[in-house]
Scaffold this motif. Structure first.
Motif, PDB file in Angstrom:
ATOM      1  N   CYS A   1      24.972  48.235  58.533  1.00  0.00           N
ATOM      2  CA  CYS A   1      24.814  47.598  59.843  1.00  0.00           C
ATOM      3  C   CYS A   1      25.805  46.438  60.005  1.00  0.00           C
ATOM      4  O   CYS A   1      26.416  46.281  61.068  1.00  0.00           O
ATOM      5  CB  CYS A   1      23.391  47.078  60.005  1.00  0.00           C
ATOM      6  N   GLU A   2      25.950  45.645  58.964  1.00  0.00           N
ATOM      7  CA  GLU A   2      26.864  44.503  59.047  1.00  0.00           C
ATOM      8  C   GLU A   2      28.311  44.966  59.166  1.00  0.00           C
ATOM      9  O   GLU A   2      29.112  44.387  59.907  1.00  0.00           O
ATOM     10  CB  GLU A   2      26.672  43.611  57.814  1.00  0.00           C
ATOM     11  N   ARG A   3      28.664  46.050  58.470  1.00  0.00           N
ATOM     12  CA  ARG A   3      30.051  46.510  58.451  1.00  0.00           C
ATOM     13  C   ARG A   3      30.474  47.232  59.731  1.00  0.00           C
ATOM     14  O   ARG A   3      31.674  47.370  59.970  1.00  0.00           O
ATOM     15  CB  ARG A   3      30.288  47.429  57.241  1.00  0.00           C
ATOM     16  N   ILE A   4      29.540  47.700  60.529  1.00  0.00           N
ATOM     17  CA  ILE A   4      29.952  48.378  61.761  1.00  0.00           C
ATOM     18  C   ILE A   4      30.232  47.399  62.895  1.00  0.00           C
ATOM     19  O   ILE A   4      30.712  47.805  63.960  1.00  0.00           O
ATOM     20  CB  ILE A   4      28.914  49.414  62.231  1.00  0.00           C
ATOM     21  N   ILE A   5      29.946  46.121  62.685  1.00  0.00           N
ATOM     22  CA  ILE A   5      30.238  45.121  63.717  1.00  0.00           C
ATOM     23  C   ILE A   5      31.720  44.789  63.655  1.00  0.00           C
ATOM     24  O   ILE A   5      32.216  44.277  62.655  1.00  0.00           O
ATOM     25  CB  ILE A   5      29.387  43.853  63.526  1.00  0.00           C
TER      26      ILE A   5
ATOM     27  N   LYS B   1      41.930  30.690  75.094  1.00  0.00           N
ATOM     28  CA  LYS B   1      42.019  30.400  73.660  1.00  0.00           C
ATOM     29  C   LYS B   1      41.043  29.304  73.265  1.00  0.00           C
ATOM     30  O   LYS B   1      40.411  29.357  72.214  1.00  0.00           O
ATOM     31  CB  LYS B   1      43.446  30.002  73.293  1.00  0.00           C
ATOM     32  N   LYS B   2      40.917  28.290  74.149  1.00  0.00           N
ATOM     33  CA  LYS B   2      40.006  27.193  73.847  1.00  0.00           C
ATOM     34  C   LYS B   2      38.558  27.691  73.817  1.00  0.00           C
ATOM     35  O   LYS B   2      37.790  27.346  72.924  1.00  0.00           O
ATOM     36  CB  LYS B   2      40.155  26.095  74.902  1.00  0.00           C
ATOM     37  N   GLU B   3      38.200  28.525  74.841  1.00  0.00           N
ATOM     38  CA  GLU B   3      36.843  29.066  74.873  1.00  0.00           C
ATOM     39  C   GLU B   3      36.563  29.914  73.647  1.00  0.00           C
ATOM     40  O   GLU B   3      35.481  29.849  73.061  1.00  0.00           O
ATOM     41  CB  GLU B   3      36.648  29.892  76.141  1.00  0.00           C
ATOM     42  N   LYS B   4      37.556  30.739  73.256  1.00  0.00           N
ATOM     43  CA  LYS B   4      37.385  31.584  72.078  1.00  0.00           C
ATOM     44  C   LYS B   4      37.194  30.730  70.827  1.00  0.00           C
ATOM     45  O   LYS B   4      36.329  31.008  69.996  1.00  0.00           O
ATOM     46  CB  LYS B   4      38.592  32.495  71.908  1.00  0.00           C
ATOM     47  N   ALA B   5      37.996  29.659  70.707  1.00  0.00           N
ATOM     48  CA  ALA B   5      37.885  28.778  69.540  1.00  0.00           C
ATOM     49  C   ALA B   5      36.530  28.100  69.507  1.00  0.00           C
ATOM     50  O   ALA B   5      35.915  27.953  68.453  1.00  0.00           O
ATOM     51  CB  ALA B   5      39.003  27.739  69.565  1.00  0.00           C
ATOM     52  N   GLU B   6      36.047  27.677  70.698  1.00  0.00           N
ATOM     53  CA  GLU B   6      34.745  27.008  70.756  1.00  0.00           C
ATOM     54  C   GLU B   6      33.627  27.954  70.338  1.00  0.00           C
ATOM     55  O   GLU B   6      32.682  27.560  69.650  1.00  0.00           O
ATOM     56  CB  GLU B   6      34.500  26.495  72.175  1.00  0.00           C
ATOM     57  N   GLN B   7      33.747  29.226  70.753  1.00  0.00           N
ATOM     58  CA  GLN B   7      32.753  30.213  70.363  1.00  0.00           C
ATOM     59  C   GLN B   7      32.754  30.412  68.856  1.00  0.00           C
ATOM     60  O   GLN B   7      31.715  30.490  68.214  1.00  0.00           O
ATOM     61  CB  GLN B   7      33.016  31.543  71.071  1.00  0.00           C
ATOM     62  N   GLU B   8      33.964  30.501  68.280  1.00  0.00           N
ATOM     63  CA  GLU B   8      34.063  30.735  66.845  1.00  0.00           C
ATOM     64  C   GLU B   8      33.581  29.525  66.048  1.00  0.00           C
ATOM     65  O   GLU B   8      33.144  29.664  64.916  1.00  0.00           O
ATOM     66  CB  GLU B   8      35.511  31.072  66.476  1.00  0.00           C
TER      67      GLU B   8
ATOM     68  N   VAL C   1      26.041  36.899  58.940  1.00  0.00           N
ATOM     69  CA  VAL C   1      25.165  37.739  59.752  1.00  0.00           C
ATOM     70  C   VAL C   1      24.872  37.038  61.069  1.00  0.00           C
ATOM     71  O   VAL C   1      24.889  37.655  62.147  1.00  0.00           O
ATOM     72  CB  VAL C   1      23.865  38.064  58.995  1.00  0.00           C
ATOM     73  N   ARG C   2      24.568  35.754  60.992  1.00  0.00           N
ATOM     74  CA  ARG C   2      24.318  34.980  62.217  1.00  0.00           C
ATOM     75  C   ARG C   2      25.510  35.070  63.167  1.00  0.00           C
ATOM     76  O   ARG C   2      25.354  35.359  64.363  1.00  0.00           O
ATOM     77  CB  ARG C   2      24.055  33.518  61.865  1.00  0.00           C
ATOM     78  N   CYS C   3      26.707  34.852  62.635  1.00  0.00           N
ATOM     79  CA  CYS C   3      27.894  34.849  63.485  1.00  0.00           C
ATOM     80  C   CYS C   3      28.204  36.243  64.030  1.00  0.00           C
ATOM     81  O   CYS C   3      28.595  36.394  65.190  1.00  0.00           O
ATOM     82  CB  CYS C   3      29.090  34.311  62.700  1.00  0.00           C
ATOM     83  N   ALA C   4      28.003  37.261  63.205  1.00  0.00           N
ATOM     84  CA  ALA C   4      28.261  38.633  63.647  1.00  0.00           C
ATOM     85  C   ALA C   4      27.292  39.026  64.763  1.00  0.00           C
ATOM     86  O   ALA C   4      27.703  39.565  65.800  1.00  0.00           O
ATOM     87  CB  ALA C   4      28.136  39.597  62.468  1.00  0.00           C
TER      88      ALA C   4
ATOM     89  N   LYS D   1      35.807  41.351  60.244  1.00  0.00           N
ATOM     90  CA  LYS D   1      36.684  40.264  60.692  1.00  0.00           C
ATOM     91  C   LYS D   1      37.600  39.833  59.551  1.00  0.00           C
ATOM     92  O   LYS D   1      38.793  39.580  59.747  1.00  0.00           O
ATOM     93  CB  LYS D   1      35.833  39.087  61.191  1.00  0.00           C
ATOM     94  N   LYS D   2      37.020  39.763  58.336  1.00  0.00           N
ATOM     95  CA  LYS D   2      37.839  39.454  57.158  1.00  0.00           C
ATOM     96  C   LYS D   2      38.845  40.570  56.909  1.00  0.00           C
ATOM     97  O   LYS D   2      40.030  40.302  56.637  1.00  0.00           O
ATOM     98  CB  LYS D   2      36.947  39.306  55.920  1.00  0.00           C
ATOM     99  N   ALA D   3      38.377  41.813  56.994  1.00  0.00           N
ATOM    100  CA  ALA D   3      39.239  42.954  56.676  1.00  0.00           C
ATOM    101  C   ALA D   3      40.448  43.014  57.593  1.00  0.00           C
ATOM    102  O   ALA D   3      41.586  43.200  57.132  1.00  0.00           O
ATOM    103  CB  ALA D   3      38.428  44.255  56.765  1.00  0.00           C
ATOM    104  N   TRP D   4      40.240  42.868  58.889  1.00  0.00           N
ATOM    105  CA  TRP D   4      41.328  42.989  59.849  1.00  0.00           C
ATOM    106  C   TRP D   4      42.209  41.747  59.899  1.00  0.00           C
ATOM    107  O   TRP D   4      43.309  41.781  60.475  1.00  0.00           O
ATOM    108  CB  TRP D   4      40.771  43.324  61.228  1.00  0.00           C
ATOM    109  N   ALA D   5      41.735  40.653  59.291  1.00  0.00           N
ATOM    110  CA  ALA D   5      42.559  39.443  59.206  1.00  0.00           C
ATOM    111  C   ALA D   5      43.363  39.391  57.910  1.00  0.00           C
ATOM    112  O   ALA D   5      44.079  38.426  57.656  1.00  0.00           O
ATOM    113  CB  ALA D   5      41.675  38.207  59.319  1.00  0.00           C
ATOM    114  N   GLY D   6      43.224  40.436  57.087  1.00  0.00           N
ATOM    115  CA  GLY D   6      43.969  40.465  55.835  1.00  0.00           C
ATOM    116  C   GLY D   6      43.380  39.579  54.762  1.00  0.00           C
ATOM    117  O   GLY D   6      44.055  39.246  53.785  1.00  0.00           O
ATOM    118  N   GLU D   7      42.115  39.218  54.907  1.00  0.00           N
ATOM    119  CA  GLU D   7      41.456  38.362  53.924  1.00  0.00           C
ATOM    120  C   GLU D   7      40.687  39.221  52.921  1.00  0.00           C
ATOM    121  O   GLU D   7      40.380  40.385  53.180  1.00  0.00           O
ATOM    122  CB  GLU D   7      40.483  37.412  54.638  1.00  0.00           C
ATOM    123  N   PRO D   8      40.378  38.664  51.753  1.00  0.00           N
ATOM    124  CA  PRO D   8      39.604  39.426  50.761  1.00  0.00           C
ATOM    125  C   PRO D   8      38.220  39.785  51.299  1.00  0.00           C
ATOM    126  O   PRO D   8      37.592  38.993  52.007  1.00  0.00           O
ATOM    127  CB  PRO D   8      39.480  38.450  49.578  1.00  0.00           C
ATOM    128  N   PHE D   9      37.757  40.982  50.981  1.00  0.00           N
ATOM    129  CA  PHE D   9      36.401  41.379  51.334  1.00  0.00           C
ATOM    130  C   PHE D   9      35.913  42.382  50.290  1.00  0.00           C
ATOM    131  O   PHE D   9      36.702  42.970  49.556  1.00  0.00           O
ATOM    132  CB  PHE D   9      36.335  41.968  52.747  1.00  0.00           C
TER     133      PHE D   9
END
Length: 419
Positions: free
Chosen positions: A284-288, A27-34, A329-332, A403-411
Protein backbone atom coordinates in the motif's frame (compact mmCIF):
# COMPACT_ATOMS: atom_id res chain seq x y z
CA UNK A 1 8.44 49.15 -38.68
CA UNK A 2 10.74 49.92 -35.79
CA UNK A 3 7.75 51.22 -33.81
CA UNK A 4 5.85 47.99 -34.54
CA UNK A 5 8.79 45.87 -33.35
CA UNK A 6 8.94 47.82 -30.12
CA UNK A 7 5.22 47.30 -29.55
CA UNK A 8 5.60 43.56 -30.17
CA UNK A 9 8.50 43.35 -27.73
CA UNK A 10 6.55 45.31 -25.15
CA UNK A 11 3.52 43.06 -25.55
CA UNK A 12 5.66 39.93 -25.16
CA UNK A 13 7.26 41.38 -22.05
CA UNK A 14 3.86 42.19 -20.53
CA UNK A 15 2.56 38.71 -21.31
CA UNK A 16 5.57 37.09 -19.71
CA UNK A 17 5.49 39.13 -16.53
CA UNK A 18 2.68 37.20 -14.75
CA UNK A 19 4.34 33.87 -15.48
CA UNK A 20 7.21 34.52 -13.09
CA UNK A 21 5.19 35.22 -9.93
CA UNK A 22 2.66 32.46 -10.76
CA UNK A 23 5.45 29.90 -11.11
CA UNK A 24 7.07 31.20 -7.96
CA UNK A 25 3.74 31.04 -6.16
CA UNK A 26 3.20 27.42 -7.26
CA UNK A 27 6.68 26.47 -6.11
CA UNK A 28 6.13 28.25 -2.81
CA UNK A 29 2.79 26.48 -2.26
CA UNK A 30 4.37 23.14 -3.12
CA UNK A 31 7.26 23.79 -0.71
CA UNK A 32 4.83 24.78 2.05
CA UNK A 33 2.88 21.57 1.52
CA UNK A 34 6.04 19.48 1.68
CA UNK A 35 7.19 21.30 4.83
CA UNK A 36 3.88 21.10 6.69
CA UNK A 37 4.20 19.89 10.27
CA UNK A 38 2.46 16.87 11.69
CA UNK A 39 0.13 19.18 13.60
CA UNK A 40 -0.84 20.92 10.36
CA UNK A 41 -1.33 17.57 8.64
CA UNK A 42 -3.57 16.38 11.47
CA UNK A 43 -5.67 19.53 11.26
CA UNK A 44 -6.17 18.86 7.55
CA UNK A 45 -7.03 15.19 8.13
CA UNK A 46 -9.72 16.19 10.64
CA UNK A 47 -11.20 18.67 8.16
CA UNK A 48 -11.24 16.08 5.38
CA UNK A 49 -12.72 13.33 7.56
CA UNK A 50 -15.37 15.73 8.83
CA UNK A 51 -16.17 16.83 5.27
CA UNK A 52 -16.74 13.24 4.18
CA UNK A 53 -18.51 11.79 7.21
CA UNK A 54 -20.57 14.59 8.74
CA UNK A 55 -23.49 14.50 6.27
CA UNK A 56 -24.06 10.82 7.08
CA UNK A 57 -23.62 11.14 10.83
CA UNK A 58 -25.58 14.37 11.29
CA UNK A 59 -28.54 13.27 9.19
CA UNK A 60 -28.78 9.89 10.95
CA UNK A 61 -28.78 11.71 14.30
CA UNK A 62 -31.55 14.02 13.10
CA UNK A 63 -33.62 11.24 11.53
CA UNK A 64 -33.19 12.78 8.06
CA UNK A 65 -30.76 10.38 6.39
CA UNK A 66 -33.36 8.75 4.14
CA UNK A 67 -34.87 12.15 3.40
CA UNK A 68 -31.66 13.97 2.51
CA UNK A 69 -29.10 11.46 1.20
CA UNK A 70 -29.21 11.15 -2.59
CA UNK A 71 -29.24 7.67 -4.09
CA UNK A 72 -26.98 7.68 -7.12
CA UNK A 73 -26.50 4.40 -8.98
CA UNK A 74 -24.74 3.45 -12.23
CA UNK A 75 -28.08 2.99 -13.99
CA UNK A 76 -29.61 6.14 -12.55
CA UNK A 77 -32.43 4.07 -11.06
CA UNK A 78 -32.56 4.02 -7.23
CA UNK A 79 -34.93 1.04 -7.08
CA UNK A 80 -33.47 -1.67 -4.84
CA UNK A 81 -30.62 0.53 -3.70
CA UNK A 82 -33.05 2.48 -1.52
CA UNK A 83 -33.30 -0.58 0.75
CA UNK A 84 -29.56 -0.98 1.32
CA UNK A 85 -27.60 2.20 0.63
CA UNK A 86 -28.29 3.87 3.99
CA UNK A 87 -26.84 1.00 6.03
CA UNK A 88 -23.87 1.03 3.65
CA UNK A 89 -23.26 4.71 4.35
CA UNK A 90 -23.59 4.32 8.11
CA UNK A 91 -21.51 1.16 8.57
CA UNK A 92 -18.66 2.24 6.33
CA UNK A 93 -18.50 5.75 7.76
CA UNK A 94 -18.45 4.52 11.36
CA UNK A 95 -15.73 1.93 10.68
CA UNK A 96 -13.46 4.77 9.59
CA UNK A 97 -14.26 7.40 12.21
CA UNK A 98 -14.37 4.98 15.17
CA UNK A 99 -10.70 5.18 16.23
CA UNK A 100 -10.81 8.99 16.23
CA UNK A 101 -13.99 9.01 18.31
CA UNK A 102 -12.34 6.64 20.78
CA UNK A 103 -9.87 9.32 21.88
CA UNK A 104 -10.64 11.04 25.21
CA UNK A 105 -12.26 14.45 25.32
CA UNK A 106 -10.12 17.58 25.52
CA UNK A 107 -10.60 21.34 25.17
CA UNK A 108 -8.90 21.71 21.78
CA UNK A 109 -10.87 22.69 18.70
CA UNK A 110 -10.36 19.15 17.42
CA UNK A 111 -11.56 17.76 20.74
CA UNK A 112 -14.76 19.81 20.57
CA UNK A 113 -15.47 18.56 17.05
CA UNK A 114 -14.75 14.98 18.11
CA UNK A 115 -17.10 15.23 21.09
CA UNK A 116 -19.84 16.70 18.90
CA UNK A 117 -19.49 13.90 16.37
CA UNK A 118 -19.42 11.18 19.02
CA UNK A 119 -22.62 12.51 20.59
CA UNK A 120 -24.32 12.59 17.19
CA UNK A 121 -23.10 9.08 16.37
CA UNK A 122 -24.59 7.71 19.59
CA UNK A 123 -27.86 9.48 18.88
CA UNK A 124 -27.81 8.12 15.34
CA UNK A 125 -27.06 4.56 16.42
CA UNK A 126 -30.19 4.60 18.53
CA UNK A 127 -32.21 5.81 15.53
CA UNK A 128 -30.64 3.14 13.31
CA UNK A 129 -32.45 0.30 15.11
CA UNK A 130 -35.49 2.10 16.50
CA UNK A 131 -38.71 0.94 14.77
CA UNK A 132 -40.19 4.37 15.42
CA UNK A 133 -37.38 6.19 13.62
CA UNK A 134 -37.72 7.24 9.96
CA UNK A 135 -34.08 6.18 9.62
CA UNK A 136 -34.36 2.65 10.98
CA UNK A 137 -31.85 0.72 8.88
CA UNK A 138 -32.62 -2.42 6.93
CA UNK A 139 -31.02 -5.65 8.16
CA UNK A 140 -33.70 -8.03 6.89
CA UNK A 141 -34.05 -7.48 3.12
CA UNK A 142 -31.51 -8.45 0.44
CA UNK A 143 -28.05 -9.91 1.04
CA UNK A 144 -26.13 -6.61 1.07
CA UNK A 145 -26.81 -5.90 4.78
CA UNK A 146 -24.52 -8.86 5.57
CA UNK A 147 -21.66 -6.70 4.32
CA UNK A 148 -22.49 -3.47 6.05
CA UNK A 149 -23.55 -4.93 9.37
CA UNK A 150 -19.93 -6.11 9.54
CA UNK A 151 -18.69 -2.56 9.11
CA UNK A 152 -20.93 -1.48 11.99
CA UNK A 153 -19.41 -4.34 14.00
CA UNK A 154 -15.92 -3.23 13.01
CA UNK A 155 -16.73 0.23 14.36
CA UNK A 156 -17.90 -1.26 17.67
CA UNK A 157 -14.71 -3.34 17.89
CA UNK A 158 -12.50 -0.35 17.11
CA UNK A 159 -14.15 1.90 19.68
CA UNK A 160 -16.07 -0.23 22.22
CA UNK A 161 -15.93 2.28 25.06
CA UNK A 162 -16.96 5.19 22.84
CA UNK A 163 -19.57 3.60 20.59
CA UNK A 164 -20.86 0.34 22.11
CA UNK A 165 -20.75 0.56 25.89
CA UNK A 166 -22.59 3.93 26.12
CA UNK A 167 -25.61 2.53 24.23
CA UNK A 168 -28.67 1.73 26.33
CA UNK A 169 -29.63 -1.91 26.80
CA UNK A 170 -32.60 -1.73 24.44
CA UNK A 171 -30.47 -0.35 21.61
CA UNK A 172 -27.76 -2.96 22.22
CA UNK A 173 -30.33 -5.75 22.09
CA UNK A 174 -31.79 -4.38 18.89
CA UNK A 175 -28.35 -4.41 17.26
CA UNK A 176 -27.63 -7.94 18.42
CA UNK A 177 -31.02 -9.11 17.16
CA UNK A 178 -30.38 -7.34 13.84
CA UNK A 179 -27.04 -9.12 13.47
CA UNK A 180 -28.61 -12.49 14.21
CA UNK A 181 -31.37 -11.79 11.68
CA UNK A 182 -28.74 -11.91 8.92
CA UNK A 183 -28.41 -15.68 9.32
CA UNK A 184 -31.30 -16.45 6.99
CA UNK A 185 -29.20 -15.31 3.98
CA UNK A 186 -25.86 -16.05 2.38
CA UNK A 187 -23.69 -13.97 0.11
CA UNK A 188 -20.87 -14.53 -2.32
CA UNK A 189 -18.32 -17.27 -1.63
CA UNK A 190 -15.36 -14.90 -1.34
CA UNK A 191 -14.48 -11.97 0.93
CA UNK A 192 -18.13 -12.03 2.07
CA UNK A 193 -17.25 -14.90 4.39
CA UNK A 194 -15.36 -12.42 6.53
CA UNK A 195 -18.45 -10.27 6.96
CA UNK A 196 -20.36 -13.18 8.48
CA UNK A 197 -17.29 -14.26 10.47
CA UNK A 198 -16.66 -10.85 12.00
CA UNK A 199 -20.31 -10.41 12.92
CA UNK A 200 -20.49 -13.86 14.52
CA UNK A 201 -17.28 -13.17 16.43
CA UNK A 202 -18.82 -10.00 17.86
CA UNK A 203 -21.99 -11.84 18.83
CA UNK A 204 -19.87 -14.46 20.61
CA UNK A 205 -17.92 -11.72 22.37
CA UNK A 206 -21.19 -10.22 23.61
CA UNK A 207 -22.28 -13.50 25.17
CA UNK A 208 -24.61 -14.54 22.37
CA UNK A 209 -24.67 -18.02 20.89
CA UNK A 210 -22.67 -17.86 17.67
CA UNK A 211 -23.39 -19.73 14.46
CA UNK A 212 -20.40 -22.04 14.75
CA UNK A 213 -20.54 -23.21 11.15
CA UNK A 214 -20.42 -19.67 9.74
CA UNK A 215 -17.58 -18.83 12.09
CA UNK A 216 -15.47 -21.87 11.25
CA UNK A 217 -16.01 -21.61 7.50
CA UNK A 218 -15.04 -17.96 7.56
CA UNK A 219 -11.83 -18.52 9.49
CA UNK A 220 -10.75 -21.68 7.70
CA UNK A 221 -11.53 -20.63 4.13
CA UNK A 222 -9.80 -17.26 4.38
CA UNK A 223 -6.73 -19.01 5.75
CA UNK A 224 -6.88 -21.47 2.84
CA UNK A 225 -7.15 -18.62 0.35
CA UNK A 226 -3.90 -17.00 1.43
CA UNK A 227 -1.65 -17.00 -1.65
CA UNK A 228 1.50 -15.50 -0.14
CA UNK A 229 3.43 -12.25 0.33
CA UNK A 230 0.60 -10.48 2.16
CA UNK A 231 -2.12 -11.31 -0.39
CA UNK A 232 -5.27 -13.41 -0.14
CA UNK A 233 -7.21 -14.79 -3.08
CA UNK A 234 -10.74 -13.42 -3.08
CA UNK A 235 -12.39 -16.82 -3.33
CA UNK A 236 -10.90 -19.64 -5.36
CA UNK A 237 -9.51 -17.27 -7.98
CA UNK A 238 -7.17 -14.36 -7.37
CA UNK A 239 -8.34 -10.84 -8.25
CA UNK A 240 -5.83 -8.03 -8.64
CA UNK A 241 -7.68 -5.21 -6.91
CA UNK A 242 -7.91 -3.42 -3.58
CA UNK A 243 -10.11 -5.92 -1.73
CA UNK A 244 -7.11 -7.13 0.27
CA UNK A 245 -7.22 -3.68 1.85
CA UNK A 246 -10.96 -2.99 1.71
CA UNK A 247 -11.78 -6.23 3.52
CA UNK A 248 -9.48 -9.25 3.60
CA UNK A 249 -6.46 -8.25 5.66
CA UNK A 250 -8.04 -5.82 8.18
CA UNK A 251 -11.17 -7.86 8.84
CA UNK A 252 -9.26 -11.13 9.14
CA UNK A 253 -7.05 -9.52 11.79
CA UNK A 254 -10.07 -8.03 13.59
CA UNK A 255 -11.95 -11.33 13.57
CA UNK A 256 -9.04 -13.37 14.94
CA UNK A 257 -8.19 -10.66 17.47
CA UNK A 258 -11.75 -10.95 18.77
CA UNK A 259 -11.70 -14.74 18.81
CA UNK A 260 -8.38 -15.27 20.62
CA UNK A 261 -9.67 -14.38 24.13
CA UNK A 262 -12.71 -16.57 23.45
CA UNK A 263 -10.44 -19.52 22.54
CA UNK A 264 -11.88 -19.77 19.06
CA UNK A 265 -8.54 -18.83 17.50
CA UNK A 266 -4.95 -19.18 18.64
CA UNK A 267 -2.49 -16.39 19.30
CA UNK A 268 -0.34 -17.86 16.53
CA UNK A 269 -3.18 -17.57 14.01
CA UNK A 270 -3.75 -13.95 15.00
CA UNK A 271 -0.07 -13.02 14.78
CA UNK A 272 0.23 -14.72 11.40
CA UNK A 273 -2.73 -12.73 10.05
CA UNK A 274 -1.31 -9.53 11.54
CA UNK A 275 2.09 -10.11 9.90
CA UNK A 276 0.35 -10.70 6.59
CA UNK A 277 -1.48 -7.40 6.91
CA UNK A 278 1.78 -5.66 7.80
CA UNK A 279 3.35 -7.07 4.65
CA UNK A 280 0.35 -5.93 2.62
CA UNK A 281 0.74 -2.48 4.16
CA UNK A 282 4.18 -2.31 2.50
CA UNK A 283 2.55 -2.68 -0.90
CA UNK A 284 0.00 0.00 0.00
CA UNK A 285 2.79 2.43 0.88
CA UNK A 286 4.74 1.65 -2.30
CA UNK A 287 1.86 2.28 -4.69
CA UNK A 288 1.61 5.92 -3.59
CA UNK A 289 3.38 7.92 -6.30
CA UNK A 290 5.74 10.83 -5.60
CA UNK A 291 2.86 13.22 -6.27
CA UNK A 292 0.35 11.43 -4.01
CA UNK A 293 -1.51 9.65 -6.80
CA UNK A 294 -2.09 5.91 -7.04
CA UNK A 295 -3.34 3.53 -9.77
CA UNK A 296 -7.06 3.10 -10.38
CA UNK A 297 -7.28 -0.61 -11.14
CA UNK A 298 -9.63 -3.45 -10.22
CA UNK A 299 -13.13 -3.55 -8.82
CA UNK A 300 -14.67 -0.86 -6.66
CA UNK A 301 -12.18 1.95 -7.21
CA UNK A 302 -15.08 4.24 -6.29
CA UNK A 303 -14.23 3.36 -2.68
CA UNK A 304 -11.33 5.73 -3.20
CA UNK A 305 -8.87 5.93 -0.30
CA UNK A 306 -10.18 2.77 1.38
CA UNK A 307 -7.43 1.25 -0.76
CA UNK A 308 -5.08 2.18 2.10
CA UNK A 309 -6.92 0.57 5.01
CA UNK A 310 -4.18 -2.06 5.56
CA UNK A 311 -1.57 0.69 5.79
CA UNK A 312 -3.76 2.88 7.99
CA UNK A 313 -4.62 -0.05 10.29
CA UNK A 314 -0.96 -1.04 10.67
CA UNK A 315 -0.07 2.57 11.52
CA UNK A 316 -2.90 2.78 14.08
CA UNK A 317 -1.60 -0.38 15.74
CA UNK A 318 2.03 0.82 15.77
CA UNK A 319 2.80 -2.19 13.60
CA UNK A 320 4.38 -0.62 10.54
CA UNK A 321 7.33 -2.50 9.03
CA UNK A 322 10.60 -1.38 10.58
CA UNK A 323 11.75 0.27 7.36
CA UNK A 324 8.60 2.36 7.03
CA UNK A 325 8.61 5.30 9.40
CA UNK A 326 5.33 6.70 10.72
CA UNK A 327 6.08 10.16 9.33
CA UNK A 328 6.49 8.87 5.79
CA UNK A 329 3.08 7.19 6.01
CA UNK A 330 1.59 10.41 7.36
CA UNK A 331 3.12 12.45 4.54
CA UNK A 332 2.18 9.93 1.85
CA UNK A 333 -1.45 9.68 2.97
CA UNK A 334 -1.65 13.45 3.39
CA UNK A 335 -0.63 13.79 -0.26
CA UNK A 336 -3.25 11.22 -1.29
CA UNK A 337 -5.98 12.87 0.79
CA UNK A 338 -5.09 16.31 -0.57
CA UNK A 339 -5.47 15.08 -4.13
CA UNK A 340 -8.83 13.48 -3.37
CA UNK A 341 -10.51 15.78 -0.87
CA UNK A 342 -8.98 19.26 -0.99
CA UNK A 343 -11.31 20.24 -3.82
CA UNK A 344 -14.99 19.50 -4.32
CA UNK A 345 -14.70 17.26 -7.37
CA UNK A 346 -15.76 14.21 -5.33
CA UNK A 347 -18.78 15.87 -3.69
CA UNK A 348 -22.12 17.15 -4.86
CA UNK A 349 -23.47 20.61 -4.04
CA UNK A 350 -24.79 19.36 -0.69
CA UNK A 351 -21.55 17.65 0.34
CA UNK A 352 -22.42 14.02 -0.46
CA UNK A 353 -19.87 11.80 -2.18
CA UNK A 354 -20.50 11.16 -5.88
CA UNK A 355 -19.86 8.04 -7.96
CA UNK A 356 -16.33 8.13 -9.33
CA UNK A 357 -12.64 7.84 -8.50
CA UNK A 358 -11.43 11.42 -8.53
CA UNK A 359 -14.44 13.29 -9.85
CA UNK A 360 -17.95 12.46 -10.95
CA UNK A 361 -17.29 9.38 -13.08
CA UNK A 362 -20.43 7.19 -12.79
CA UNK A 363 -19.32 5.09 -15.75
CA UNK A 364 -16.67 3.37 -13.59
CA UNK A 365 -19.07 2.40 -10.80
CA UNK A 366 -19.88 -1.28 -10.37
CA UNK A 367 -23.46 -2.51 -10.51
CA UNK A 368 -23.56 -3.04 -6.73
CA UNK A 369 -22.38 0.50 -6.02
CA UNK A 370 -24.56 3.39 -4.88
CA UNK A 371 -24.03 6.54 -2.86
CA UNK A 372 -23.79 4.77 0.49
CA UNK A 373 -21.12 2.38 -0.81
CA UNK A 374 -18.67 5.25 -1.27
CA UNK A 375 -18.25 5.99 2.44
CA UNK A 376 -15.69 3.24 2.77
CA UNK A 377 -13.34 6.11 1.88
CA UNK A 378 -13.13 6.96 5.60
CA UNK A 379 -11.00 3.85 6.22
CA UNK A 380 -7.78 5.63 5.24
CA UNK A 381 -8.19 8.00 8.21
CA UNK A 382 -7.70 5.36 10.95
CA UNK A 383 -4.43 6.94 12.22
CA UNK A 384 -6.47 9.86 13.56
CA UNK A 385 -7.10 7.42 16.41
CA UNK A 386 -3.49 8.02 17.46
CA UNK A 387 -3.24 10.96 19.88
CA UNK A 388 -1.76 14.24 18.66
CA UNK A 389 1.47 13.61 20.60
CA UNK A 390 2.12 10.26 18.91
CA UNK A 391 5.27 10.11 16.73
CA UNK A 392 3.01 9.57 13.71
CA UNK A 393 2.02 13.21 14.13
CA UNK A 394 5.06 14.75 15.84
CA UNK A 395 7.96 13.39 13.76
CA UNK A 396 9.47 15.63 11.11
CA UNK A 397 8.16 15.23 7.53
CA UNK A 398 9.65 12.27 5.66
CA UNK A 399 9.59 11.11 2.06
CA UNK A 400 7.79 7.91 1.19
CA UNK A 401 9.27 5.07 -0.87
CA UNK A 402 8.42 6.12 -4.43
CA UNK A 403 9.35 9.71 -3.71
CA UNK A 404 12.80 8.52 -2.61
CA UNK A 405 13.07 6.15 -5.57
CA UNK A 406 12.24 8.74 -8.22
CA UNK A 407 14.51 11.32 -6.57
CA UNK A 408 17.49 8.99 -6.86
CA UNK A 409 17.75 8.53 -3.10
CA UNK A 410 18.41 5.23 -1.30
CA UNK A 411 15.34 3.12 -0.59
CA UNK A 412 14.67 -0.41 0.61
CA UNK A 413 14.80 -3.24 -1.90
CA UNK A 414 11.64 -5.30 -1.94
CA UNK A 415 11.52 -9.08 -1.73
CA UNK A 416 8.83 -11.68 -1.23
CA UNK A 417 8.05 -12.39 2.43
CA UNK A 418 6.52 -15.64 3.70
CA UNK A 419 4.20 -15.86 6.69
Amino acid sequence: MKKMNCLVLLLVAVLLLPAVPVQAKNKKEKAEQEMSTGAQDREQWVKWLWKISYPVIHNLAEGTLRKNMPIESPSGNPAGYDEITHLEAVGRTLAGVAPWLALPDDDTEEGKLRKQMREEVLKGLKNAVDPASPDMLNFTKQAQPIVDAAYVVHAFLRAPKALWEPLDDVTKKRFLDSFKALRDRTGAYNNWLLFTGLTEAFLLQQGEKADQFRLRVSKNKIQEWYVGDGWYSDGSKFSMDYYNSYVLNPMMVAMLETLVPLRWASQKEYEQALNRMIRHAEFCERIIGPDGTYPAFGRSVTYRTAAFQSLADAALRHKLPEEIKPAQVRCALTAVHRNMYDGNQNFDADGWLVLGFNGHQPNIADGYTSTGSLYMATLSFLPLGLPADDPFWTDAPADWTTKKAWAGEPFKKDYKVEY
